[in-house]
Design a protein around this motif. Sequence first.
Motif, mmCIF file in Angstrom:
data_model
loop_
_atom_site.group_PDB
_atom_site.id
_atom_site.type_symbol
_atom_site.label_atom_id
_atom_site.label_comp_id
_atom_site.label_asym_id
_atom_site.label_seq_id
_atom_site.Cartn_x
_atom_site.Cartn_y
_atom_site.Cartn_z
ATOM 1 N N UNK A 213 30.634 138.073 6.106
ATOM 2 C CA UNK A 213 30.385 138.821 7.336
ATOM 3 C C UNK A 213 31.388 138.380 8.395
ATOM 4 N N UNK A 214 32.088 139.343 8.989
ATOM 5 C CA UNK A 214 33.059 139.061 10.049
ATOM 6 C C UNK A 214 32.513 139.642 11.352
ATOM 7 N N UNK A 215 32.270 138.817 12.378
ATOM 8 C CA UNK A 215 31.780 139.334 13.659
ATOM 9 C C UNK A 215 32.773 140.306 14.290
ATOM 10 N N UNK B 277 24.526 141.628 8.209
ATOM 11 C CA UNK B 277 24.267 140.200 8.252
ATOM 12 C C UNK B 277 23.205 139.842 7.218
ATOM 13 N N UNK B 278 23.421 138.812 6.389
ATOM 14 C CA UNK B 278 22.455 138.455 5.345
ATOM 15 C C UNK B 278 21.287 137.630 5.859
ATOM 16 N N UNK C 266 16.736 133.834 5.294
ATOM 17 C CA UNK C 266 17.856 134.458 4.601
ATOM 18 C C UNK C 266 17.337 135.626 3.779
ATOM 19 N N UNK C 267 18.117 136.684 3.699
ATOM 20 C CA UNK C 267 17.731 137.864 2.938
ATOM 21 C C UNK C 267 17.750 137.541 1.442
ATOM 22 N N UNK C 268 16.720 137.973 0.722
ATOM 23 C CA UNK C 268 16.657 137.749 -0.710
ATOM 24 C C UNK C 268 16.033 136.414 -1.060
ATOM 25 N N UNK C 269 15.801 136.219 -2.330
ATOM 26 C CA UNK C 269 15.174 135.006 -2.821
ATOM 27 C C UNK C 269 16.224 134.005 -3.292
ATOM 28 N N UNK C 270 15.940 132.719 -3.052
ATOM 29 C CA UNK C 270 16.836 131.674 -3.517
ATOM 30 C C UNK C 270 16.464 131.226 -4.923
ATOM 31 N N UNK C 271 15.284 131.636 -5.400
ATOM 32 C CA UNK C 271 14.906 131.399 -6.785
ATOM 33 C C UNK C 271 14.371 130.007 -7.051
#
Length: 320
Positions: free
Chosen positions: A45-47, A181-182, A209-214
């Motif tokens: 991601x680039x601001x 943004x994640x 944070x988006x998603x699972x880290x598992x």
Amino acid sequence: MSSPQAPEDGQGGGDSPGDLRSVLVTSVLNLEPLDEDLFRGRHYWIPTTKRLFGGQIVGQALVAAAKSVSEDIQVHSLHCYFVRAGDPKVPVLYQVERTRTGASFSVRSVKAVQHGRPIFICQASFQKTQPSPLQHQFSMPSVPPPEELLDYETLIDQYLRDPNLQEKYRVGLNRIAAQDVPIEIKLVNPSSLSQLQNMEPKQMFWGLCMGRMGGEGDIKMHCCVAAYISDYAFLSTALLPHHCQHKVHFMVSLDHSMWFHAPFRADHWMLYECESPWAGGSRGLVRGQLWRRDGVLAVSTWSRASDWRLSRPRRQESRT
């Protein structure tokens, strides 16, 4: 003050939707090894400032440092300096120096390099887990849970639908909405349009944070993700009382420090409490506390911003 509760893996639920692996783990924080203690990081991601996101560099540097220590020790502090602006057109190289490896504590120095010059330096300190009869912490603020709050996308949409919204705010909100943004953010006490004119340098938001880290995952990886999250919307706390008088084009981080107190999961909701006790001399100081849902203080942060690019304040009309 209250005593910290025993660490728990399940922090009262708050799983992110779906089983998609977090892009922070699979991409941003998945460094490419080039040699012993030498790694290359990629950008996600680039601001809008076209500079590298500071949280990305901090998180990647901590990943590099963590790869040089054994699995039985955990990071407890991180102290960073941003030396130059990051160039989003080229990857970042991370050079790790094994400064000290002791029986209980170890120190790693990391230098992030682009175009043959350092853009960032930091020291990370690691410690073997040790029991302590001495424990205390402040109490977590009483706030609504994230399930009762609007997500960032819905909140921005509400602002944009207001016919009285000034154009300068509309442009900024559209830029925020376009960012991929994640991280998922939910503001605890979002300001109305009338409140924008008089804001304290304080804010709180839930984030993950988006998603699972598992699985249970590596505790150090959760710290690396928290390092990434810690710099998002953090420094802007120092600008909250001033944004109506000055238009801020961009600002840069000078330094960033973190202390890790208790285990946590970065893919579960955590409360980020931010405040800016001082600003002046073209610098701003911000401190933060990251709380688990069960009330345990997990992380503390301090950061300074500088090199603000401001428009001149509006001149008051003279009375004649």
